[in-house]
Design a protein around this motif. Structure first.
Motif, PDB file in Angstrom:
ATOM      1  N   VAL A 287      -5.117   0.086   8.601  1.00 35.04           N
ATOM      2  CA  VAL A 287      -5.086  -0.277   7.180  1.00 35.04           C
ATOM      3  C   VAL A 287      -5.978  -1.491   6.935  1.00 35.04           C
ATOM      4  CG1 VAL A 287      -3.634  -1.194   5.324  1.00 35.04           C
ATOM      5  CG2 VAL A 287      -2.829   0.732   6.717  1.00 35.04           C
ATOM      6  N   GLU A 288      -5.869  -2.480   7.801  1.00 38.71           N
ATOM      7  CA  GLU A 288      -6.704  -3.683   7.664  1.00 38.71           C
ATOM      8  C   GLU A 288      -8.189  -3.349   7.813  1.00 38.71           C
ATOM      9  OE1 GLU A 288      -7.620  -7.810  10.094  1.00 38.71           O
ATOM     10  OE2 GLU A 288      -5.568  -7.019  10.105  1.00 38.71           O
ATOM     11  N   LEU A 289      -8.516  -2.528   8.802  1.00 42.93           N
ATOM     12  CA  LEU A 289      -9.916  -2.164   9.028  1.00 42.93           C
ATOM     13  C   LEU A 289     -10.469  -1.358   7.862  1.00 42.93           C
ATOM     14  CD1 LEU A 289      -9.837  -1.180  12.815  1.00 42.93           C
ATOM     15  CD2 LEU A 289     -10.868  -3.222  11.801  1.00 42.93           C
ATOM     16  N   ARG A 290      -9.663  -0.464   7.347  1.00 44.13           N
ATOM     17  CA  ARG A 290     -10.103   0.332   6.194  1.00 44.13           C
ATOM     18  C   ARG A 290     -10.331  -0.579   4.995  1.00 44.13           C
ATOM     19  NH1 ARG A 290      -9.439   5.569   4.005  1.00 44.13           N
ATOM     20  NH2 ARG A 290     -10.650   5.580   2.065  1.00 44.13           N
TER      21      ARG A 290
ATOM     22  N   MET B 156       0.852  -1.189   0.000  1.00 42.94           N
ATOM     23  CA  MET B 156       0.000   0.000   0.000  1.00 42.94           C
ATOM     24  C   MET B 156       0.893   1.245   0.000  1.00 42.94           C
ATOM     25  SD  MET B 156      -2.880   1.267   2.764  1.00 42.94           S
ATOM     26  CE  MET B 156      -4.133   0.154   2.137  1.00 42.94           C
ATOM     27  N   ASP B 157       0.570   2.244  -0.862  1.00 44.75           N
ATOM     28  CA  ASP B 157       1.392   3.445  -0.926  1.00 44.75           C
ATOM     29  C   ASP B 157       1.146   4.327   0.304  1.00 44.75           C
ATOM     30  OD1 ASP B 157      -0.904   5.201  -1.384  1.00 44.75           O
ATOM     31  OD2 ASP B 157      -0.941   4.403  -3.415  1.00 44.75           O
ATOM     32  N   THR B 158       2.017   5.313   0.453  1.00 44.04           N
ATOM     33  CA  THR B 158       1.978   6.176   1.645  1.00 44.04           C
ATOM     34  C   THR B 158       0.669   6.932   1.755  1.00 44.04           C
ATOM     35  OG1 THR B 158       4.386   6.456   1.491  1.00 44.04           O
ATOM     36  CG2 THR B 158       3.165   8.025   2.857  1.00 44.04           C
ATOM     37  N   THR B 159       0.156   7.399   0.623  1.00 49.60           N
ATOM     38  CA  THR B 159      -1.090   8.178   0.632  1.00 49.60           C
ATOM     39  C   THR B 159      -2.264   7.334   1.110  1.00 49.60           C
ATOM     40  OG1 THR B 159      -0.306   9.551  -1.204  1.00 49.60           O
ATOM     41  CG2 THR B 159      -2.683   9.544  -0.754  1.00 49.60           C
ATOM     42  N   SER B 160      -2.366   6.117   0.584  1.00 55.04           N
ATOM     43  CA  SER B 160      -3.459   5.232   0.982  1.00 55.04           C
ATOM     44  C   SER B 160      -3.343   4.841   2.453  1.00 55.04           C
ATOM     45  CB  SER B 160      -3.463   3.971   0.111  1.00 55.04           C
ATOM     46  OG  SER B 160      -3.676   4.294  -1.241  1.00 55.04           O
TER      47      SER B 160
END
Length: 275
Positions: free
Chosen positions: A52-55, A1-5
């Motif tokens: 990140v996982e929850l999103r 996953m990129d920094t922005t995401s």
């Protein structure tokens, strides 16, 4: 996953926590939960992968993501290790009190019966209750609603039916004892049951309560959390470590959660076979 995401995932989760914090602060409620939220917001680096996982799982459904954090915060508030210890003690005390009530009711019922027998055969009497309605009337002396709406009707019934139609005072006391003897101490909620069912207390109690609370808020139970949603072992461990503010020696990891879930699956399979 990129920094922005990654940053967007963190912001979407922490935004929910900040809004909850602000709402509680404005309403002057849930100060204990707000302290926990402060702790979570201070540990972004440790929880970033969790967010990140929850999103990824719930990010498209704001209500589900908010519901998840509501469940987490309320479970931490209601079923942290200290509260679970208190709940276990309450359960034991309630069971013990019912046992003592059975014993006390038996003794009191026998004493009242014996007093009645003595008064009926002797040349003496004591100025004590004769009719069960006398007990009810005196017990409700400070209850204005009773005197305004119920007492008159009971008085009419008292004079309409003589004593043989009513239970004796000793029989009423015996019934209280019988009720206590038949009582089974049960939890008021699935989370309460899950948190206190195990023989030995431990962090597994909190985990069990948390997952029970999640299940109570799934779509099949008219909640917002998807039925098949689950949090990975590592993310669950990170959430618990941070939410409960565990000391270094008490920290758990993904393998702890994995073993717990395996035991729970085996236990449920065993229950199905027994049923």
């Amino acid at each position: 996953m990129d920094t922005t995401s990654r940053a967007a995932a963190i912001e979407s989760c922490e935004s929910i926590l900040r809004k909850e914090y602000q709402y509680n602060k404005e309403k002057e409620i849930w100060s204990t939960i707000n302290k926990r939220i402060e702790g979570l917001l201070a540990r972004t680096n440790e929880l970033a992968d969790v967010y990140v996982e929850l999103r990824g799982s719930l990010g498209e459904d704001y209500r589900a993501l908010k519901s998840f954090f509501d469940v987490l915060n309320l479970t931490v508030y209601s079923w942290n290790p200290g509260k679970i210890k208190d709940a276990r003690q309450d359960r034991e005390q309630l069971t013990d009190l019912n046992i003592r009530i059975v014993e006390a009711a038996k003794l009191l019922s026998d004493l009242i019966s014996r007093r009645t027998e003595v008064q009926e055969i002797s040349s003496f009497r004591s100025d004590t209750y004769y009719h069960v309605i006398d007990v009810v009337r005196d017990a409700a002396e400070s209850n204005g609603l009773f005197s305004s709406h119920v007492e008159g009707k009971l008085e009419n019934l008292t004079y309409q039916y003589d004593l043989k139609y009513w239970p004796s005072i000793s029989e009423v006391v015996s019934a209280i004892g019988a009720n206590a003897q038949a009582a089974t101490t049960v939890a008021r909620s699935p989370a309460a049951s899950a948190a206190t069912d195990a023989r030995r207390p431990g962090l597994s109690d909190f985990l069990r309560a948390f997952e029970a609370a999640l299940d109570e808020n799934r779509v099949r139970r008219h909640g917002f959390i998807p039925n098949k949603f689950s949090v990975s072992n590592n993310s669950t461990a990170s959430l618990i470590n941070c939410a409960l503010e565990l000391e270094v020696d008490d920290l758990i990891d993904g393998s702890f959660v994995k073993r717990f879930r395996q035991r729970e699956r085996e236990r449920k399979v065993g229950q199905v076979k027994v049923d």
